[in-house]
Scaffold this motif. Structure first.
Motif, PDB file in Angstrom:
ATOM      1  N   ILE A  81       0.706  -1.220   0.387  1.00  0.00           N
ATOM      2  CA  ILE A  81       0.080   0.271  -0.024  1.00  0.00           C
ATOM      3  C   ILE A  81       1.050   1.177   0.479  1.00  0.00           C
ATOM      4  O   ILE A  81       1.810   0.939   0.941  1.00  0.00           O
ATOM      5  CB  ILE A  81      -0.912   0.086   1.313  1.00  0.00           C
ATOM      6  N   LEU A  82       0.748   1.947  -0.971  1.00  0.00           N
ATOM      7  CA  LEU A  82       1.315   2.781  -1.142  1.00  0.00           C
ATOM      8  C   LEU A  82       3.313   2.601  -1.315  1.00  0.00           C
ATOM      9  O   LEU A  82       3.834   3.846  -0.208  1.00  0.00           O
ATOM     10  CB  LEU A  82       1.302   4.433  -0.178  1.00  0.00           C
ATOM     11  N   GLY A  83       3.186   1.806  -1.354  1.00  0.00           N
ATOM     12  CA  GLY A  83       4.581   0.960  -2.027  1.00  0.00           C
ATOM     13  C   GLY A  83       5.253   0.792  -0.354  1.00  0.00           C
ATOM     14  O   GLY A  83       6.546   0.128  -0.308  1.00  0.00           O
ATOM     15  N   LEU A  84       4.962   0.500   0.709  1.00  0.00           N
ATOM     16  CA  LEU A  84       5.271  -0.045   1.979  1.00  0.00           C
ATOM     17  C   LEU A  84       4.225  -1.326   1.740  1.00  0.00           C
ATOM     18  O   LEU A  84       2.841  -1.616   1.494  1.00  0.00           O
ATOM     19  CB  LEU A  84       4.496   0.935   2.609  1.00  0.00           C
ATOM     20  N   ARG A  85       4.707  -1.974   2.249  1.00  0.00           N
ATOM     21  CA  ARG A  85       4.736  -3.815   2.888  1.00  0.00           C
ATOM     22  C   ARG A  85       3.657  -4.266   3.969  1.00  0.00           C
ATOM     23  O   ARG A  85       3.906  -3.600   5.365  1.00  0.00           O
ATOM     24  CB  ARG A  85       6.015  -4.304   2.659  1.00  0.00           C
ATOM     25  N   THR A  86       2.805  -4.692   3.823  1.00  0.00           N
ATOM     26  CA  THR A  86       2.312  -4.897   5.225  1.00  0.00           C
ATOM     27  C   THR A  86       1.382  -6.697   4.911  1.00  0.00           C
ATOM     28  O   THR A  86       1.450  -6.643   4.309  1.00  0.00           O
ATOM     29  CB  THR A  86       0.214  -3.625   5.248  1.00  0.00           C
ATOM     30  N   SER A  87       0.946  -6.815   5.973  1.00  0.00           N
ATOM     31  CA  SER A  87       0.947  -8.179   5.783  1.00  0.00           C
ATOM     32  C   SER A  87      -0.788  -8.639   6.246  1.00  0.00           C
ATOM     33  O   SER A  87      -1.853  -7.669   7.404  1.00  0.00           O
ATOM     34  CB  SER A  87       1.752  -9.196   7.692  1.00  0.00           C
ATOM     35  N   GLN A  88      -1.382  -9.266   5.997  1.00  0.00           N
ATOM     36  CA  GLN A  88      -2.446  -9.918   5.948  1.00  0.00           C
ATOM     37  C   GLN A  88      -2.788 -11.371   5.368  1.00  0.00           C
ATOM     38  O   GLN A  88      -1.980 -12.311   5.132  1.00  0.00           O
ATOM     39  CB  GLN A  88      -3.106  -8.784   4.001  1.00  0.00           C
ATOM     40  N   GLN A 125       0.732  -7.926  16.481  1.00  0.00           N
ATOM     41  CA  GLN A 125       1.726  -6.989  15.603  1.00  0.00           C
ATOM     42  C   GLN A 125       2.120  -7.951  14.451  1.00  0.00           C
ATOM     43  O   GLN A 125       3.065  -7.219  13.742  1.00  0.00           O
ATOM     44  CB  GLN A 125       2.311  -6.795  16.828  1.00  0.00           C
ATOM     45  N   GLU A 126       1.755  -9.105  13.722  1.00  0.00           N
ATOM     46  CA  GLU A 126       2.152 -10.018  13.048  1.00  0.00           C
ATOM     47  C   GLU A 126       1.356  -9.699  11.803  1.00  0.00           C
ATOM     48  O   GLU A 126       1.474 -10.043  10.858  1.00  0.00           O
ATOM     49  CB  GLU A 126       2.162 -11.333  13.383  1.00  0.00           C
ATOM     50  N   TRP A 127      -0.140  -8.795  11.956  1.00  0.00           N
ATOM     51  CA  TRP A 127      -0.495  -8.565  10.763  1.00  0.00           C
ATOM     52  C   TRP A 127      -1.447  -7.788  10.763  1.00  0.00           C
ATOM     53  O   TRP A 127      -1.592  -6.961  11.983  1.00  0.00           O
ATOM     54  CB  TRP A 127      -2.028  -9.154  10.680  1.00  0.00           C
ATOM     55  N   SER A 128      -2.235  -6.833   9.796  1.00  0.00           N
ATOM     56  CA  SER A 128      -2.489  -5.258   9.671  1.00  0.00           C
ATOM     57  C   SER A 128      -4.496  -5.684   8.750  1.00  0.00           C
ATOM     58  O   SER A 128      -4.804  -4.925   9.735  1.00  0.00           O
ATOM     59  CB  SER A 128      -1.738  -4.523   8.733  1.00  0.00           C
ATOM     60  N   VAL A 129      -4.224  -6.503   9.077  1.00  0.00           N
ATOM     61  CA  VAL A 129      -6.156  -7.056   8.103  1.00  0.00           C
ATOM     62  C   VAL A 129      -6.421  -8.592   7.985  1.00  0.00           C
ATOM     63  O   VAL A 129      -5.145  -9.139   8.306  1.00  0.00           O
ATOM     64  CB  VAL A 129      -6.014  -6.482   6.578  1.00  0.00           C
ATOM     65  N   LEU A 130      -7.599  -8.841   9.084  1.00  0.00           N
ATOM     66  CA  LEU A 130      -7.827 -10.073   8.193  1.00  0.00           C
ATOM     67  C   LEU A 130      -8.883 -10.493   8.135  1.00  0.00           C
ATOM     68  O   LEU A 130      -9.974  -9.357   8.024  1.00  0.00           O
ATOM     69  CB  LEU A 130      -8.736 -10.793  10.562  1.00  0.00           C
ATOM     70  N   GLU A 131      -9.059 -11.001   7.233  1.00  0.00           N
ATOM     71  CA  GLU A 131     -10.007 -11.060   5.804  1.00  0.00           C
ATOM     72  C   GLU A 131     -10.895 -12.813   5.724  1.00  0.00           C
ATOM     73  O   GLU A 131     -10.308 -13.092   5.424  1.00  0.00           O
ATOM     74  CB  GLU A 131      -9.579 -10.234   4.835  1.00  0.00           C
ATOM     75  N   PHE A 132     -11.853 -12.493   5.993  1.00  0.00           N
ATOM     76  CA  PHE A 132     -12.768 -13.295   5.933  1.00  0.00           C
ATOM     77  C   PHE A 132     -14.266 -13.935   4.943  1.00  0.00           C
ATOM     78  O   PHE A 132     -15.099 -12.651   4.995  1.00  0.00           O
ATOM     79  CB  PHE A 132     -13.554 -13.654   7.440  1.00  0.00           C
ATOM     80  N   TYR A 343      -9.501  -4.629  11.119  1.00  0.00           N
ATOM     81  CA  TYR A 343      -8.296  -3.712  10.285  1.00  0.00           C
ATOM     82  C   TYR A 343      -7.863  -3.842  12.262  1.00  0.00           C
ATOM     83  O   TYR A 343      -8.711  -2.806  12.306  1.00  0.00           O
ATOM     84  CB  TYR A 343      -8.417  -2.242   9.995  1.00  0.00           C
ATOM     85  N   ARG A 344      -6.619  -4.083  11.893  1.00  0.00           N
ATOM     86  CA  ARG A 344      -5.953  -3.147  12.899  1.00  0.00           C
ATOM     87  C   ARG A 344      -5.520  -1.865  13.262  1.00  0.00           C
ATOM     88  O   ARG A 344      -5.042  -0.834  12.368  1.00  0.00           O
ATOM     89  CB  ARG A 344      -4.622  -3.500  13.401  1.00  0.00           C
ATOM     90  N   VAL A 345      -6.519  -0.992  14.411  1.00  0.00           N
ATOM     91  CA  VAL A 345      -6.410   0.691  13.979  1.00  0.00           C
ATOM     92  C   VAL A 345      -4.781   0.901  14.719  1.00  0.00           C
ATOM     93  O   VAL A 345      -4.251   0.579  15.362  1.00  0.00           O
ATOM     94  CB  VAL A 345      -7.568   1.156  15.397  1.00  0.00           C
ATOM     95  N   GLY A 346      -4.438   1.829  13.488  1.00  0.00           N
ATOM     96  CA  GLY A 346      -3.453   2.028  14.106  1.00  0.00           C
ATOM     97  C   GLY A 346      -2.749   1.893  12.195  1.00  0.00           C
ATOM     98  O   GLY A 346      -0.516   2.625  12.177  1.00  0.00           O
TER      99      GLY A 346
END
Length: 452
Positions: A81-88, A125-132, A343-346
């Motif tokens: 996202i915006l060139g930055l890596r995030t974990s889902q 802390q190991e993820w930013s989004v959970l999706e079901f 979504y993890r807030v922040g």
């Protein structure tokens, strides 16, 4: 007390293989997409993460008094996202499936779901989004169990693809056909009459693992002449997807795959891949030669699917997700589903979602769309590539000597009892209505390929 363990490779969980499959059979909703073998094959041949690169397995197993009480197959992927890596983190199986869910005995389902939430939220802390994805009203993941608090998280539910399933309550194909709406009966009869009158139409089918690989190759040949090939929606769109389907044909898979091929004057024109598991039959993939779309060969194959479901004493035919407008015509019951995103807030995805919500409120006018009554992708492809169908015009088929020899060999094997071969006369006889010739269109002589 329930203990949750997370396995990051199926080799680590190999000792649980038999327990996993046994638990699936006695779970609240057993299905072929929750078996150890299906998970392994999917992960090994996921076209979006070839060879497992870019994905990390999170196979959650819940133990009660030292015994497996439930499991949930997830995966962790990295998004930018915006060139930055995030974990889902989301379900391991995201296509060719039906409503992924927690697998547990009915009496343990809520407790196991609570334990999985506690584990996932405890490692936030190991993820930013959970999706079901594809969660229906019976889901224990969304809404979460009453004891699970998502305070401090941003939760966004979205409509997802609906499931369509026909509950088999008829003793014969004729009874089923009579139950269709009058309009549907008229359309199907007209389509099948025109198809059978236009040429020598025969059926070749088998669920024998020694035969299905060859039938699959015929199926893939049809794909190249399908509208799906222009929409990149075919199995052959990626080598890993081809290997994934080949993996399903393995005799060690709990789901037994059957493949039906319609032959038109000896040429493969349509195919249907289905899977049988316990009391259910699952419609996995269908394809037809776009040059014969005006003859609607899919209608004949759909009738053959119901014939298999009824004759095989299956209790339901699961048509999987999407296109509910079409499936209700075949008497499918529709189950609405939704996607839940937590979504993890922040986190970066949290702020990205908040920005998206704001843009939709400010810039996007709300409008109520009319229910979809057609496949927009197929319509666009047909308009752009082929133009309108030309009733009465038949293509000039080009079949290689190798393909003709392959078909002849398959028919020989099927006639030995390893499947089913229906001649044009036999195919007409199993239809749930009288078949007729369209005036002025003679039935062609039986193709020499099938001469005794």
């Amino acid at each position: 007390m329930i203990e949750v363990r997370c396995f990051h490779a199926f080799e680590e969980a190999e000792a649980l293989r038999n327990e996993v499959n046994a638990l699936n059979l006695v779970s609240a909703r057993p299905d072929p997409f929750s078996t150890f073998e299906f998970f392994e094959n999917f992960l090994r041949h996921d076209e979006y993460f070839p060879g497992g690169r870019g994905v990390r397995l999170w196979f959650l197993a819940a133990f009660l008094d030292g015994r497996l009480a439930g499991y949930l197959a997830l995966k962790q992927v990295t998004r930018k996202i915006l060139g930055l890596r995030t974990s889902q983190i989301g379900f391991l199986v995201t296509h060719d499936t039906d409503r992924p869910h927690v697998v547990a005995r009915p009496e343990h389902l809520i407790r196991v779901s609570e334990a999985f939430y506690a584990y996932l939220l405890g490692r936030k802390q190991e993820w930013s989004v959970l999706e079901f994805q594809q969660q229906d009203d019976t889901s224990t993941l969304f809404p979460p169990p009453a004891t699970v608090s998502l305070e401090g998280y941003l939760v966004r539910p979205w409509p997802s693809l609906e499931n369509g399933t026909i509950q088999v309550r008829w003793g014969t194909l004729h009874e089923y056909f009579k139950a269709l709406a009058k309009n549907s009966r008229h359309n199907v009869k007209r389509q099948v009459h025109h198809l059978l009158a236009a040429g020598n139409v025969e059926l070749l089918a088998s669920s024998d693992p020694a035969i299905t690989p060859a039938l699959f190759e015929l199926y893939r040949g049809i794909e190249r002449r399908s509208w799906k090939s222009k929409a990149n929606a075919i199995i052959g769109r990626h080598p890993e997807r081809v290997e994934y389907v080949k993996g399903l044909l393995d005799a060690r898979q709990p789901m037994r795959i059957s493949i039906e091929i319609l032959l038109f004057d000896g040429h493969p024109i349509a195919g249907f891949i289905r899977g049988a598991f316990m009391q259910g039959l699952y419609a996995l993939q269908m394809v037809y030669d776009d040059r014969l779309r005006h003859l609607a060969p899919g209608s004949a194959l759909q009738l053959m699917a119901m014939r298999q479901a009824i004759d095989g004493r299956h209790t339901f035919l699961n048509l999987l997700s999407g296109f509910g407008y079409f499936k209700v015509r075949w008497l499918a019951e529709i189950t609405e589903t939704r996607i839940a995103q937590i979504y993890r807030v922040g986190s970066l995805p949290f702020w990205h979602r908040k920005l998206g919500d704001w843009k939709r409120r400010v810039f996007v006018a709300k409008s109520k769309e009319a229910p979809m009554s057609f496949n927009p992708v197929r319509r666009d492809v047909n308009r752009q590539e082929n133009g309108p169908a030309e009733p009465g015009k038949l293509p000039d088929f080009q079949t290689s000597p190798e393909e003709r020899a392959s078909i002849a060999a398959l028919i020989t094997e099927v006639r030995k009892g390893r499947g089913e071969f229906l001649s044009a006369t036999e195919l007409a006889a199993v239809m749930p209505f009288e078949t007729q010739r369209v005036a002025g269109v003679p039935l062609r002589q039986r193709h020499a390929l099938y001469a005794e």
